[in-house]
Design a protein around this motif. Structure first.
Motif, PDB file in Angstrom:
ATOM      1  N   ILE A 274      -1.825  16.295  -4.097  1.00 47.53           N
ATOM      2  CA  ILE A 274      -2.195  16.596  -2.715  1.00 47.53           C
ATOM      3  C   ILE A 274      -2.085  15.369  -1.821  1.00 47.53           C
ATOM      4  O   ILE A 274      -1.571  15.441  -0.706  1.00 47.53           O
ATOM      5  CB  ILE A 274      -3.628  17.174  -2.669  1.00 47.53           C
ATOM      6  N   THR A 275      -2.576  14.228  -2.303  1.00 49.12           N
ATOM      7  CA  THR A 275      -2.666  13.033  -1.452  1.00 49.12           C
ATOM      8  C   THR A 275      -1.488  12.089  -1.591  1.00 49.12           C
ATOM      9  O   THR A 275      -1.237  11.277  -0.702  1.00 49.12           O
ATOM     10  CB  THR A 275      -3.950  12.255  -1.770  1.00 49.12           C
ATOM     11  N   GLY A 276      -0.768  12.159  -2.710  1.00 47.14           N
ATOM     12  CA  GLY A 276       0.302  11.194  -2.952  1.00 47.14           C
ATOM     13  C   GLY A 276      -0.212   9.859  -3.451  1.00 47.14           C
ATOM     14  O   GLY A 276       0.571   8.916  -3.642  1.00 47.14           O
ATOM     15  N   ILE A 277      -1.512   9.730  -3.669  1.00 46.03           N
ATOM     16  CA  ILE A 277      -2.126   8.502  -4.176  1.00 46.03           C
ATOM     17  C   ILE A 277      -2.181   8.560  -5.699  1.00 46.03           C
ATOM     18  O   ILE A 277      -2.617   9.568  -6.268  1.00 46.03           O
ATOM     19  CB  ILE A 277      -3.533   8.309  -3.585  1.00 46.03           C
ATOM     20  N   ARG A 278      -1.773   7.496  -6.370  1.00 47.22           N
ATOM     21  CA  ARG A 278      -1.770   7.456  -7.824  1.00 47.22           C
ATOM     22  C   ARG A 278      -3.067   6.833  -8.334  1.00 47.22           C
ATOM     23  O   ARG A 278      -3.696   6.008  -7.663  1.00 47.22           O
ATOM     24  CB  ARG A 278      -0.576   6.650  -8.341  1.00 47.22           C
ATOM     25  N   ALA A 279      -3.434   7.217  -9.562  1.00 48.00           N
ATOM     26  CA  ALA A 279      -4.683   6.738 -10.146  1.00 48.00           C
ATOM     27  C   ALA A 279      -4.693   5.220 -10.258  1.00 48.00           C
ATOM     28  O   ALA A 279      -5.715   4.573  -9.981  1.00 48.00           O
ATOM     29  CB  ALA A 279      -4.892   7.382 -11.519  1.00 48.00           C
ATOM     30  N   ARG A 280      -3.571   4.647 -10.647  1.00 47.11           N
ATOM     31  CA  ARG A 280      -3.521   3.190 -10.846  1.00 47.11           C
ATOM     32  C   ARG A 280      -3.771   2.421  -9.550  1.00 47.11           C
ATOM     33  O   ARG A 280      -4.126   1.239  -9.586  1.00 47.11           O
ATOM     34  CB  ARG A 280      -2.169   2.803 -11.428  1.00 47.11           C
ATOM     35  N   GLU A 281      -3.609   3.092  -8.390  1.00 48.38           N
ATOM     36  CA  GLU A 281      -3.791   2.408  -7.117  1.00 48.38           C
ATOM     37  C   GLU A 281      -5.258   2.299  -6.712  1.00 48.38           C
ATOM     38  O   GLU A 281      -5.617   1.425  -5.923  1.00 48.38           O
ATOM     39  CB  GLU A 281      -3.025   3.136  -6.008  1.00 48.38           C
ATOM     40  N   VAL A 282      -6.104   3.210  -7.202  1.00 45.91           N
ATOM     41  CA  VAL A 282      -7.474   3.268  -6.686  1.00 45.91           C
ATOM     42  C   VAL A 282      -8.553   3.071  -7.746  1.00 45.91           C
ATOM     43  O   VAL A 282      -9.677   2.666  -7.404  1.00 45.91           O
ATOM     44  CB  VAL A 282      -7.712   4.621  -5.971  1.00 45.91           C
ATOM     45  N   LEU A 283      -8.266   3.369  -9.006  1.00 46.20           N
ATOM     46  CA  LEU A 283      -9.301   3.294 -10.026  1.00 46.20           C
ATOM     47  C   LEU A 283      -9.827   1.861 -10.158  1.00 46.20           C
ATOM     48  O   LEU A 283      -9.063   0.898 -10.175  1.00 46.20           O
ATOM     49  CB  LEU A 283      -8.781   3.793 -11.375  1.00 46.20           C
ATOM     50  N   GLY A 284     -11.146   1.760 -10.239  1.00 48.00           N
ATOM     51  CA  GLY A 284     -11.791   0.461 -10.363  1.00 48.00           C
ATOM     52  C   GLY A 284     -12.158  -0.166  -9.041  1.00 48.00           C
ATOM     53  O   GLY A 284     -12.918  -1.141  -9.000  1.00 48.00           O
TER      54      GLY A 284
END
Length: 704
Positions: A274-284
């Motif tokens: 939906i957002t185009g944001i990947r997990a590696r970009e935001v996790l943590g």
């Protein structure tokens, strides 16, 4: 002391196909706690030690399972010159001694423990005093598994005298103490596993060397029940975690999870889609950091952490896509926010679906109109038009009333079709072959109404016919008499009508004899008879006699979906009446459908007749509707063109139109006042102000 001084040489090995039972026996025979595992080609594939054996049994593995299912593929290795004191930091029960690519031997950490504590075990049994207080049962046995010593825990477990334990094989001691045991097939004294009640014990064996050359074994019964429970709980938790992961990732909505500090812990695949944001970009990262970096314009998680309740916002992602996000706080046992779970849905997709549904609804409405048009062409003169649920109920009730002979009181606003329903009841009753006589109690002067109802004898009054005249009761004999506007009947005449209903006989004006009649009475009114009874304008006994079965017909504004049927019905009727073939365009149809029609079906029918007659072309247009309705009873409806002038002018025009309409649709100023909800004096005063006058005969207003 170096590792090379105490290591096993040569290194012990096990085949991948070796069973857990065979591995346990191997450890006992060789007095080792681990071995290298090799495949069929002789290459090392890992390590199998007592540690892996314990884990396998705790997890519920069968003793017949191959060790290949439980091998530790990553070997923990040390160099032969490593100091013995450093081995503890490796945290493994068995270590491989490696020099470059060559495996030199193995290290049993249990033996290392003995060395670190002060060297090899002495030949005197009291040296085992250190094992006396161990929580596990410990036994010292010789090479034939004969018990030579045991500690306090073993004494409690065996509940026997020392003389009954020492000198006996360990398997016999445990069996007599109530343990179940399993031994090696080739060595009946070598115990693989023991159990009592629901508790399982794993024998751990290591060698004890003596200076005199004898070699005994120390056997420790390790309680693995707790490890088994922990392993099962861990397996259950892993299964639940796997199930939860599957549920989160299969959700169509995006899911974003943070901890109580707003730090991103988990997002699912739908969120990435939906957002185009990947997990590696935001996790943590914390939400404040992500907002600062431009991932979001604001954070619902931060709002939830501040308000401690569910929050919903419209969020813009990377200044492009707009999404709806709802944050839900999850609290721990102390009432603190433990997690924030955010659900995400793309507004763009919802809007697209909404527009698609609206398009389909419009298309369905178009097809419905087309079908209605075809239906009208097939049947242009139905007796009664039924479209709404309310009118279906009226029709069903009328059909039931047609099967009985009770008096019926039909109520409803002027123009709703009370006469049509009365005719329907008569046509479907057993009186359908008899006459259906209609008379309006409001259309005949009071002094003539009695003679019209009951008839008169010759010479009964001045102007009477010499032969006399038959009244409508006698005319309707054997059929149905429809008394419209019954609320306008004078009180004196109401008493005579009550007598007719009770006695089923009439007396003509000027006569004395009674004439029996067989007539069904159907009455109708647009007035509130119950209120008239309270104000003594209508007799209560007559009301209850007429109101045996009440039937209310809803106004046209409450069955708006039937307007289109009436439009086609009247279009067909007046085309046939005047020999025309007029059609109506959709835009004109929309204007007629959206009108309020305070005059109900009668007003709609009159308007349609004017349109059929006055429209110049073969198609009734939107302009024709505007022109016709600007001078018709529906001038104040929703479809008229916008009025010009000040607000006061518009209010006065609307007031004048409403007053004129009320005077047209109601007999007299009193009835008009009741319809408008004002006093009669207000109606008279405003009628004079706007130049509206009443005809003496028709009681209809005209414009000066």
């Amino acid at each position: 002391m170096k590792v090379r001084d105490i290591m096993q040489t040569p290194v012990k090995t096990l085949r991948e196909g070796t069973s857990l039972r065979e591995a346990a026996g191997f450890f006992r025979r060789e007095t080792v706690r681990g071995a290298q595992v090799v495949n069929e080609h002789g290459f090392s594939t890992g390590v199998f030690s007592y540690e892996e054996l314990l884990k396998a049994l705790a997890a519920g593995a069968e003793l017949s399972d191959p060790i290949s299912l439980h091998v530790r593929p990553m070997m923990c290795s040390v160099h032969p010159d490593t100091a013995v004191e450093e081995l503890k930091r490796y945290g493994s029960s068995f270590l491989t001694v490696v020099d470059g690519a060559q495996i030199l031997g193995g290290i049993d950490m249990m033996a290392v423990d003995d060395i670190i504590k002060g060297g090899r075990i002495s030949s005197k049994i009291p040296a085992y005093a250190a094992l006396q207080d161990l929580p596990e049962a410990a036994f010292l046995v010789d090479e034939d598994w004969i018990v030579r010593w045991f500690n306090a825990t073993a004494a409690v477990s065996c509940t026997a005298e020392t003389a009954d334990v020492l000198g006996k094989p360990l398997s016999q001691v445990l069996t007599e103490a109530g343990f179940g045991i399993e031994t090696e097939p080739l060595d009946s004294q070598s115990i693989i596993i023991a159990w009592r009640d629901e508790t399982r014990f794993l024998p751990i064996t290591w060698s004890a060397s003596f200076p005199n050359g004898t070699s005994d074994r120390m056997v420790l019964l390790r309680n693995v029940q707790e490890e088994m429970l922990r392993a099962r709980e861990l397996t259950k938790l892993r299964s639940l975690s796997k199930e939860l992961d599957a549920i989160i990732d299969s959700s169509f909505d995006g899911i974003f999870i943070t901890d109580g500090k707003g730090r991103a812990l988990r997002i699912n695949r739908a969120y990435e889609r939906i957002t185009g944001i990947r997990a590696r970009e935001v996790l943590g990262k914390t939400m404040s950091e992500l907002v600062h970096e431009g991932f979001y314009d604001e954070s619902v998680t931060m709002k939830v952490l501040q308000s401690r309740r569910i929050e919903t916002i419209i969020q813009k992602v990377r200044d492009s896509k707009t999404i709806v996000v709802t944050g839900n706080p999850i609290f721990d046992d102390d009432g603190e926010i433990w997690r924030v779970v955010t659900n995400v849905r793309d507004v763009t997709e919802l809007r697209r679906l909404q527009l698609e549904l609206e398009r389909l609804a419009e298309l369905q409405n178009h097809y419905r109109r087309e079908l209605d048009s075809l239906r009208r062409n097939i049947n242009t003169s139905p007796e009664i038009i039924i479209r709404s649920k309310k009118m279906q109920e009226v029709h069903d009730q009328a059909m039931r009333l047609a099967q009985v002979d009770s008096s019926v009181l039909i109520t409803g606003e002027s123009g709703v079709g009370k006469e049509v329903v009365a005719g329907l009841i008569h046509a479907n009753s057993h009186r359908h072959a008899g006459p259906f006589i209609k008379i309006s109690c409001a259309a005949i002067p009071e002094q003539l109404l009695e003679s019209e109802l009951f008839g008169y004898k010759a010479g009964a009054f001045t102007g009477a016919l010499r032969s006399g005249k038959q009244g409508v009761f006698e005319t309707a004999n054997g059929g149905t008499l429809f008394l419209d506007e019954i609320g306008e009947m004078p009180l004196a005449l109401q008493a005579k009508l009550l007598r007719v209903l009770q006695e089923r006989t009439i007396v003509q004006v000027g006569g004395v004899s009674e004439t029996p009649i067989d007539v069904r009475i159907i009455a109708a009114t647009n007035r509130d008879l119950e209120e008239m009874v309270q104000t003594r304008q209508f007799r209560s006994d007559l009301f209850y006699r007429l109101n045996v079965v009440p039937l209310f017909i809803p106004p046209l504004r409450e069955r708006q979906d039937a307007v289109i049927d009436f439009i086609y019905h009247f279009l067909g009727r007046y085309n046939q009446k005047y020999g025309l073939n007029k059609q109506i365009e959709p835009e004109a149809m929309d204007l007629l459908i959206t009108a309020q029609w305070p005059g109900n079906v009668r007003q709609l029918g009159n308007t349609m007749e004017r349109l059929v007659v006055m429209a110049k072309g073969e198609v009734i247009t939107r302009a024709d509707v505007y022109k016709t309705m600007s001078t018709s009873d529906a001038a104040q409806t929703a479809c008229q063109e916008p009025l010009s002038g000040t607000l006061r002018d518009a209010v006065e025009r609307a007031e004048k139109q409403a007053l004129a309409l009320a005077l047209r649709n109601n007999p007299g100023s009193r009835a008009a006042a009741r319809a408008l909800g004002v006093n009669q004096s207000t109606v008279v005063r405003k009628a004079r102000r706007y130049g509206l006058h009443m005809h003496e005969n028709s009681d209809a207003p005209t414009h000066q």
